[in-house]
Design a protein around this motif. Structure first.
Motif, PDB file in Angstrom:
ATOM      1  N   LEU A 186      44.379  -7.829 -14.906  1.00 52.71           N
ATOM      2  CA  LEU A 186      43.667  -7.686 -13.630  1.00 52.71           C
ATOM      3  C   LEU A 186      44.591  -7.124 -12.559  1.00 52.71           C
ATOM      4  N   ASP A 187      45.862  -7.491 -12.584  1.00 56.02           N
ATOM      5  CA  ASP A 187      46.811  -6.975 -11.592  1.00 56.02           C
ATOM      6  C   ASP A 187      47.014  -5.471 -11.728  1.00 56.02           C
ATOM      7  N   ARG A 231      38.608  -9.846  -5.966  1.00 60.37           N
ATOM      8  CA  ARG A 231      38.454  -8.589  -6.692  1.00 60.37           C
ATOM      9  C   ARG A 231      37.003  -8.214  -7.005  1.00 60.37           C
ATOM     10  N   SER A 234      40.339  -0.488  -9.491  1.00 59.84           N
ATOM     11  CA  SER A 234      38.880  -0.577  -9.438  1.00 59.84           C
ATOM     12  C   SER A 234      38.319  -0.426 -10.840  1.00 59.84           C
ATOM     13  N   ARG A 287      28.686 -11.209  -5.996  1.00 52.57           N
ATOM     14  CA  ARG A 287      29.764 -12.043  -5.451  1.00 52.57           C
ATOM     15  C   ARG A 287      29.407 -13.519  -5.659  1.00 52.57           C
ATOM     16  N   ASP A 345      35.766  -4.795  -6.110  1.00 43.64           N
ATOM     17  CA  ASP A 345      36.404  -3.653  -6.774  1.00 43.64           C
ATOM     18  C   ASP A 345      35.673  -3.214  -8.040  1.00 43.64           C
ATOM     19  N   ARG A 402      46.810   1.134 -11.243  1.00 45.24           N
ATOM     20  CA  ARG A 402      47.724   1.305 -10.113  1.00 45.24           C
ATOM     21  C   ARG A 402      48.663   2.490 -10.290  1.00 45.24           C
ATOM     22  N   VAL A 404      36.322  -9.123 -14.140  1.00 45.03           N
ATOM     23  CA  VAL A 404      37.613  -9.626 -13.652  1.00 45.03           C
ATOM     24  C   VAL A 404      38.066 -10.851 -14.440  1.00 45.03           C
ATOM     25  N   LEU A 416      40.457 -14.134  -8.325  1.00 46.77           N
ATOM     26  CA  LEU A 416      39.290 -13.459  -8.880  1.00 46.77           C
ATOM     27  C   LEU A 416      38.288 -13.100  -7.793  1.00 46.77           C
TER      28      LEU A 416
END
Length: 451
Positions: free
Chosen positions: A280-281, A344, A285, A302, A347, A375, A318, A341
């Protein structure tokens, strides 16, 4: 339909697959009965000392049959871990089995129960096929609406109702059907299953008492017209009962993950990316490409509660990347509350493909692709083309035993694997003249501390 309920003879393959669905649903029911929402329902029910009462597996007490059906049904569905049929976009076995467990005479054999489950799920799913996807798209929860019909058919078969009584039972059930998708992510979604199971018992009792009803509840201006929003008024010629039984071909999907089935392919794809070392890190997106209609039940982008997370695409992605697994522990309040979590969810984007058919089978079988932007500026992609747990990618016996043990460990923490295996194997032998109650008594005994 009534003639089919009274006289149908399931094939050997149908019976074998029904055993798997009965085992699967029973495990999920026992686990689900420990959920707080089910406990709140149980607190409203009347205990019974009547000789005709049936067991409350969780308290050790006894219940009236209609109350037991409501409790069993809700417990079977609250974890959203019960089997699926995308032909009608529903959970076929939960309302049918819950009604049967509450209605069956104490000397009911495994063969009797299997026949009733085969017949009840067949009526449920084929009626859903006759309605088409329009029924679900209008906002109905098909497991509740169609489950009432399936439960009524199963109870009529199990209790030996004749043709006239079965006809009346189905007609009354057609007016008792209910359930709205807007309640997804709340306890009422699983309560729909309990109400369907309870209604199955009630309508058969009413019919047996002589309450008269329409002989043609599915014809002009009847059930099909009303529950399709006027889209269809005629039973399609290519939708037939028992030729073959749908539990045989194409079969039901036995869930590997305890959440909405529309999440399973994105979970499978996300877990495959996590298995490649992507965490996850690493993700900036995510985009999830889904079939048209695939996001309909995913109404909680959400989620704030464990129940909402069962219908959340962002949470599924996530959590898969964060944990590398999805199981019952993934859908506890503590798991959903994790700040890392929650931060995110925004994203993750779910996108429906355009221009595809919206039949249930298409929604259930079309591929789902998860694309991650990382990333370092690169992207990673995985596509799941076959739904986990479907007949094309079935749950294997060892995995099914693992699911059984996981559920029994929620029912009775610390359940030894040896005890889980023994009751699992006893379930596999259900297709016999042995009374079902012997197996149920062994399962209830697991709750005691002396195992």
């Amino acid at each position: 339909m009534a003639q089919f309920v009274v006289s149908a003879k399931p094939s050997g393959i149908a019976r074998t697959r029904a055993v798997s669905s009965i085992i699967d649903t029973m495990a999920v029911m026992l686990a689900g009965g420990t959920e707080p929402a089910v406990g709140r329902l149980a607190a409203t029910l009347q205990r019974s000392e009547n000789a005709d009462a049936v067991r409350d597996f969780w308290s050790g007490g006894m219940l009236r049959r209609d109350d037991a059906a409501r409790l069993y049904g809700m417990a079977s569905h609250v974890l959203d871990y019960d089997d699926v049929s995308m032909l009608a976009i529903c959970h076929p076995t939960a309302p049918v089995l819950a009604a049967c467990l509450a209605a069956m005479p104490h000397d009911t054999t495994g063969r009797d129960l299997i026949d009733a489950v085969c017949v009840g799920t067949e009526v449920l799913i084929r009626t859903g096929e006759a309605l088409g996807f329009r029924h679900y798209d209008l906002g109905f929860h098909a497991t509740g609406t169609l489950g009432t019909l399936g439960a009524a058919a199963a109870v009529a078969r199990l209790t030996g109702q004749d043709h006239a009584s079965t006809t009346a039972s189905l007609a009354i059930a057609a007016s008792m059907s209910s359930g709205l998708r807007r309640n997804f992510g709340t306890p009422v979604k699983s309560l729909h299953v309990g109400l369907a199971a309870e209604s199955g018992l009630r309508v058969v009792a009413l019919a047996a008492a002589g309450v008269e009803a329409s002989r043609e509840p599915f014809e002009t201006n009847g059930f099909l017209n009303a529950f399709s929003g006027g889209h269809t008024d005629t039973w399609p010629g290519d939708v037939t009962l028992g030729t073959p039984f749908v539990i045989e071909t194409p079969g039901f999907e036995l869930k590997r993950y305890p959440c909405c089935y529309m999440l399973h392919r994105m979970i499978h794809a996300s877990l495959s990316l996590q298995a490649q070392g992507i965490t996850l890190d690493d993700m900036v997106s995510a985009r999830v490409d889904m079939p048209a209609g695939g996001t309909r039940p995913l109404i909680h982008p959400r989620p704030t509660t464990a129940l909402e997370a069962l219908f959340s695409g962002p949470y599924a992605v996530v959590a898969s990347l964060a944990d590398g697994r999805i199981n019952l522990a993934s859908f506890t309040q503590a798991a959903v509350d994790r700040p890392a979590l929650r931060a995110r969810f925004g994203d993750v984007e779910l996108v429906e493909r355009q221009g595809q058919s919206q039949r249930g089978g298409d929604v259930g079988s079309a591929p789902v692709t998860v694309t991650l932007t990382l990333r370092d500026g690169s992207t990673a992609e995985a596509t799941c083309t076959t739904s986990p747990g479907s007949p094309e990618d079935p749950i294997l016996p060892d995995d099914h035993l693992d699911k059984w043990h996981d559920c029994l460990s929620r029912f009775r923490p610390g359940t030894p694997r040896s005890a889980a295996r023994a009751t699992f194997e006893a379930g596999l032998a259900l297709d016999s003249d042995m009374p079902v109650d012997a197996w149920l008594a062994d399962l209830a005994a697991l709750k005691r501390d002396d195992i």
